[in-house]
Design a protein around this motif. Structure first.
Motif, PDB file in Angstrom:
ATOM      1  N   ARG A   1      -2.766   5.363  -6.505  1.00  0.00           N
ATOM      2  CA  ARG A   1      -3.250   7.092  -6.748  1.00  0.00           C
ATOM      3  C   ARG A   1      -2.881   7.162  -8.400  1.00  0.00           C
ATOM      4  NH1 ARG A   1       0.013   9.257  -2.121  1.00  0.00           N
ATOM      5  NH2 ARG A   1      -1.229   7.855  -0.195  1.00  0.00           N
TER       6      ARG A   1
ATOM      7  N   ASP B   1      -3.690  -0.897  -3.013  1.00  0.00           N
ATOM      8  CA  ASP B   1      -4.054   0.615  -3.964  1.00  0.00           C
ATOM      9  C   ASP B   1      -3.254   1.027  -3.911  1.00  0.00           C
ATOM     10  OD1 ASP B   1      -3.075   1.107  -1.341  1.00  0.00           O
ATOM     11  OD2 ASP B   1      -4.714   3.393  -1.786  1.00  0.00           O
TER      12      ASP B   1
ATOM     13  N   ARG C   1      -3.082   9.739  16.578  1.00  0.00           N
ATOM     14  CA  ARG C   1      -4.465   9.444  15.752  1.00  0.00           C
ATOM     15  C   ARG C   1      -4.723   8.711  15.714  1.00  0.00           C
ATOM     16  NH1 ARG C   1      -3.792  11.472  10.318  1.00  0.00           N
ATOM     17  NH2 ARG C   1      -2.228  10.066   9.294  1.00  0.00           N
ATOM     18  N   LYS C   2      -4.697   7.691  14.796  1.00  0.00           N
ATOM     19  CA  LYS C   2      -4.961   6.391  14.682  1.00  0.00           C
ATOM     20  C   LYS C   2      -5.761   5.195  15.817  1.00  0.00           C
ATOM     21  CE  LYS C   2      -2.462   6.823  10.441  1.00  0.00           C
ATOM     22  NZ  LYS C   2      -1.311   5.770   9.656  1.00  0.00           N
TER      23      LYS C   2
ATOM     24  N   ALA D   1      -6.445   0.484   2.196  1.00  0.00           N
ATOM     25  CA  ALA D   1      -6.240   0.487   0.925  1.00  0.00           C
ATOM     26  C   ALA D   1      -6.853   1.549   0.282  1.00  0.00           C
ATOM     27  CB  ALA D   1      -6.783  -0.824   0.080  1.00  0.00           C
TER      28      ALA D   1
ATOM     29  N   ASN E   1       2.452   5.451  -5.296  1.00  0.00           N
ATOM     30  CA  ASN E   1       2.712   4.348  -3.977  1.00  0.00           C
ATOM     31  C   ASN E   1       3.854   3.487  -4.959  1.00  0.00           C
ATOM     32  OD1 ASN E   1       0.961   5.568  -2.700  1.00  0.00           O
ATOM     33  ND2 ASN E   1      -0.847   3.798  -2.599  1.00  0.00           N
TER      34      ASN E   1
ATOM     35  N   ARG F   1      -7.593   6.976  -7.907  1.00  0.00           N
ATOM     36  CA  ARG F   1      -7.565   5.568  -7.447  1.00  0.00           C
ATOM     37  C   ARG F   1      -7.731   4.217  -8.070  1.00  0.00           C
ATOM     38  NH1 ARG F   1      -5.954   6.529  -2.092  1.00  0.00           N
ATOM     39  NH2 ARG F   1      -4.570   8.139  -1.353  1.00  0.00           N
TER      40      ARG F   1
ATOM     41  N   LYS G   1      -8.897  11.669   0.672  1.00  0.00           N
ATOM     42  CA  LYS G   1      -7.240  11.472   0.636  1.00  0.00           C
ATOM     43  C   LYS G   1      -6.971  11.947  -0.665  1.00  0.00           C
ATOM     44  CE  LYS G   1      -3.527   9.422   2.350  1.00  0.00           C
ATOM     45  NZ  LYS G   1      -2.731   7.857   3.356  1.00  0.00           N
TER      46      LYS G   1
ATOM     47  N   HIS H   1      -9.853   4.066   7.057  1.00  0.00           N
ATOM     48  CA  HIS H   1     -10.001   3.311   5.110  1.00  0.00           C
ATOM     49  C   HIS H   1      -8.213   2.264   4.960  1.00  0.00           C
ATOM     50  CE1 HIS H   1      -7.129   6.519   4.721  1.00  0.00           C
ATOM     51  NE2 HIS H   1      -6.795   5.594   3.964  1.00  0.00           N
TER      52      HIS H   1
ATOM     53  N   SER I   1       1.073  -1.256  -0.020  1.00  0.00           N
ATOM     54  CA  SER I   1       0.117  -0.061   0.288  1.00  0.00           C
ATOM     55  C   SER I   1       0.835   1.325  -0.025  1.00  0.00           C
ATOM     56  CB  SER I   1      -0.766  -0.247   1.106  1.00  0.00           C
ATOM     57  OG  SER I   1      -1.406  -0.977   0.715  1.00  0.00           O
ATOM     58  N   GLY I   2       0.035   2.759   0.083  1.00  0.00           N
ATOM     59  CA  GLY I   2       1.374   3.541   0.247  1.00  0.00           C
ATOM     60  C   GLY I   2       1.783   4.244   1.540  1.00  0.00           C
ATOM     61  N   GLY I   3       1.320   5.219   2.145  1.00  0.00           N
ATOM     62  CA  GLY I   3       1.979   6.185   3.383  1.00  0.00           C
ATOM     63  C   GLY I   3       3.101   5.376   4.195  1.00  0.00           C
ATOM     64  N   SER I   4       2.826   5.450   5.528  1.00  0.00           N
ATOM     65  CA  SER I   4       3.993   5.466   5.879  1.00  0.00           C
ATOM     66  C   SER I   4       4.775   3.403   5.943  1.00  0.00           C
ATOM     67  CB  SER I   4       3.118   5.790   7.397  1.00  0.00           C
ATOM     68  OG  SER I   4       2.315   4.843   8.131  1.00  0.00           O
ATOM     69  N   LEU I   5       4.112   3.064   5.185  1.00  0.00           N
ATOM     70  CA  LEU I   5       4.244   0.921   5.216  1.00  0.00           C
ATOM     71  C   LEU I   5       5.426   1.244   5.136  1.00  0.00           C
ATOM     72  CD1 LEU I   5       3.209  -1.557   5.354  1.00  0.00           C
ATOM     73  CD2 LEU I   5       2.343  -1.498   2.985  1.00  0.00           C
TER      74      LEU I   5
ATOM     75  N   MET J   1      -3.597   1.544   7.727  1.00  0.00           N
ATOM     76  CA  MET J   1      -5.421   1.690   7.792  1.00  0.00           C
ATOM     77  C   MET J   1      -4.997   3.994   7.859  1.00  0.00           C
ATOM     78  SD  MET J   1      -7.219   1.501  10.844  1.00  0.00           S
ATOM     79  CE  MET J   1      -6.798   2.532  12.284  1.00  0.00           C
ATOM     80  N   GLY J   2      -5.921   4.520   7.494  1.00  0.00           N
ATOM     81  CA  GLY J   2      -6.299   6.434   8.075  1.00  0.00           C
ATOM     82  C   GLY J   2      -7.079   6.491   9.189  1.00  0.00           C
TER      83      GLY J   2
END
Ligand SMILES: O=C(O)[C@H](O)[C@@H](O)[C@H](O)[C@H](O)COP(=O)(O)O
Length: 305
Positions: free
Chosen positions: A94, A92, A228-229, A177, A104, A206, A201, A175, A61-65, A170-171
């Protein structure tokens, strides 16, 4: 109120709990411990899949992963993992150019794929020169061909691809993916890959694996960090009764596969009854929860202090 278990966080060891149908919970003392545990977990799954099937089909996935997977680029993993057997996909993506900072693919390439000996033809990213809808269709076609040749396994209870491992972040809204709360993409059951053009987001366009594909995987890892999660983690994992909102993360329920949550302490901080305290042997973890199982039987699986 029953005392469910008492665990201990030992250096370099995750505290593990099997949480009914919500999977295995690994709460790590800090991000460094989480990175190590995640790298060990991925390396073990890779070794098992290569032994069993000769290949390892992994979806990112994207993000901090990607940053949290960073230890895979260093010793011992860079030498011990059989990188030539990896087939890379995205849960997922973008819909932007591959060299765009939102991509990603670019994130994974810069942070991981360019640092280990992956075979370039094994990297299955989307076509970035077509619309979101076309990109989703083409991507599904590519996966279909790889299922035919069994580079990607197939689920024995549906016709879905069975990835060896799907890694999800996870956001704060729950959410996963590119499946967002209250979005119609959550209801897509006919297609393996769908597209959205209104992501809350950014960026808006996407493509994403659908829930049936995610839930057909042999292994799904949810990698979630930060305070925050914490609320979304609580809603996704705890037994919150019939009023449970349909949080995308809560809908991750591999039918036959294994779900593991990798959490740091801030992300785990709102889990029901979770308490950390310093003790003689390190950080202790206490979780009180409504359970029918006896304290003794729960504790057999843990190092009790
Ligand atoms: O491309 C994306 O936006 C993602 O794949 C998305 O699902 C991400 O994993 C979560 O938003 C968590 O992102 P963070 O870990 O950066 O919060």
């Amino acid at each position: 109120m029953n005392l469910k278990l008492v665990g201990k966080i030992v250096k370099s060891m995750a505290l593990s709990e099997v949480n009914n149908d919500r999977g295995e919970l690994r709460i790590l003392e800090n991000l460094d411990e989480l990175r190590t545990d995640l790298a060990d977990y991925i390396a073990e799954l890779s070794e098992a899949a290569v032994k069993e099937r000769g290949v390892f089909a992994i979806a990112l996935s994207g993000g901090s992963l990607i940053d949290l997977m960073g230890k895979l680029c260093g010793a011992p993993y860079n030498k011990t993992i059989d990188w030539a057997k990896w087939y890379i996909f995205w849960a997922d993506e973008r819909v932007v150019a591959k060299n765009h900072s939102d991509s990603n693919y670019k994130l994974a390439k810069d942070g991981l794929l360019s640092k280990v000996p992956i075979v370039p033809s094994h990297v299955h990213s989307i076509n970035d020169s077509v619309s979101a809808e076309e990109a989703a269709d083409e991507y599904m076609f590519v996966i279909r061909q790889l299922v035919k040749t069994r580079m990607v396994s197939v689920s024995d209870i549906s016709d879905c691809p069975k990835f060896d491992l799907i890694l999800l972040g996870m956001g704060p809204d729950g959410h996963i993916a590119s499946l967002f709360p209250n979005h119609s993409a959550l209801d897509e059951t006919d297609e393996w890959v769908t597209f959205i053009i209104d992501s809350p987001k950014p960026p808006p366009e996407r493509i994403t694996f659908t829930l049936p594909v995610i839930n057909s995987a042999s292994n799904v890892a949810m990698v979630v960090t930060g305070e925050r999660k914490a609320e979304a983690v609580h809603l996704a994992i705890d037994n919150i009764g019939p009023d449970c909102p349909s949080l995308p993360a809560r809908l991750v329920q591999p039918t036959k596969g294994k779900l593991v949550w990798f959490l740091d302490k801030p992300a785990a901080s709102k889990l029901d009854g979770l308490q950390f305290s310093d003790g003689k042997f390190g950080i202790h973890f206490v979780r009180r929860e409504k359970t029918n199982k006896s304290w003794e039987s729960q504790c057999k699986r843990f190092s009790v202090v």
